[in-house]
Write an enzyme that holds these catalytic residues in place. Sequence first.
Site, mmCIF file in Angstrom:
data_model
loop_
_atom_site.group_PDB
_atom_site.id
_atom_site.type_symbol
_atom_site.label_atom_id
_atom_site.label_comp_id
_atom_site.label_asym_id
_atom_site.label_seq_id
_atom_site.Cartn_x
_atom_site.Cartn_y
_atom_site.Cartn_z
ATOM 1 N N HIS A 84 53.030 1.907 10.466
ATOM 2 C CA HIS A 84 54.372 2.182 11.012
ATOM 3 C C HIS A 84 54.741 3.656 10.859
ATOM 4 O O HIS A 84 55.475 4.207 11.682
ATOM 5 C CB HIS A 84 55.424 1.341 10.284
ATOM 6 C CG HIS A 84 55.653 -0.014 10.881
ATOM 7 N ND1 HIS A 84 56.100 -0.184 12.170
ATOM 8 C CD2 HIS A 84 55.514 -1.263 10.366
ATOM 9 C CE1 HIS A 84 56.221 -1.487 12.422
ATOM 10 N NE2 HIS A 84 55.860 -2.165 11.349
ATOM 11 N N GLU B 148 52.010 -1.849 7.241
ATOM 12 C CA GLU B 148 53.204 -1.052 6.898
ATOM 13 C C GLU B 148 52.906 0.447 6.978
ATOM 14 O O GLU B 148 53.721 1.219 7.496
ATOM 15 C CB GLU B 148 53.723 -1.431 5.503
ATOM 16 C CG GLU B 148 54.117 -2.898 5.335
ATOM 17 C CD GLU B 148 55.084 -3.394 6.410
ATOM 18 O OE1 GLU B 148 55.867 -2.582 6.937
ATOM 19 O OE2 GLU B 148 55.041 -4.602 6.729
#
Length: 228
Positions: free
Chosen positions: A176, A173
């Site tokens: 990203h 995550e």
Amino acid sequence: MKMQDLVLKTLGKKADSDAPLRIVQAGHPALRATSAPLAGQLSDDVLETLINAMVVTMHEAPGVGVAAPQIGVPLRLVVMEDAVGPDDSHEEDPYNRTDLPLMAVANPRYEPVPSDSATTFGWEGCLSVDGWRSLVPRPRSVRVLGTAFDADGTTRDLDEVWSGWKARIFQHEADHLDGILCHDRSVPRSFVHENYQGYYTDLSEAVHYLGVEGEVSQLEPGQVDLER
Ligand code: ZN
């Protein structure tokens, strides 16, 4: 456009308050941008609404994490949750899954842990590359930092060492926010559509079928950790 206006516009596209947001797919420029730190651009109400909408989107997908760029918002904010029942967590689990309670993290970042420099190979998929998996090498343990918003409303400074599957989720995550997709880090030749995933649960067989070379091909059957 100001960040708050962009967020309000994104939230306004939902059919109703319980509806998930649209997850953009690879090729959308938001997934390749470097996201801005969360630093007071959003009112408390808008931030709370955004986090709730990201959680709904993650649950609906379903997935174990969503980063703001995946809904087209270039802001350093992620939500994560991986509920592991007591029966799911056992020593034979090669991915070392442990419970990751629902949380949002603003400005997440991770650092190596010098005492554990082992690399782990694991299958990863991304909601923004729908239907595909690849083998991704990651540090087994990382120091995770940021501002955590827990499900009970608590806000706290996050500074912990995470290992195993939840460390992998955090890295995925956080990546990203720098415009990095998990498949950018994957072992060459390991790209597999999820319809064929069943053939590749044992990594030693997977690397044989796929003709993968390198460190990962040296693993014993069932083994997913590789000490560097
Ligand atoms: Zn992803």
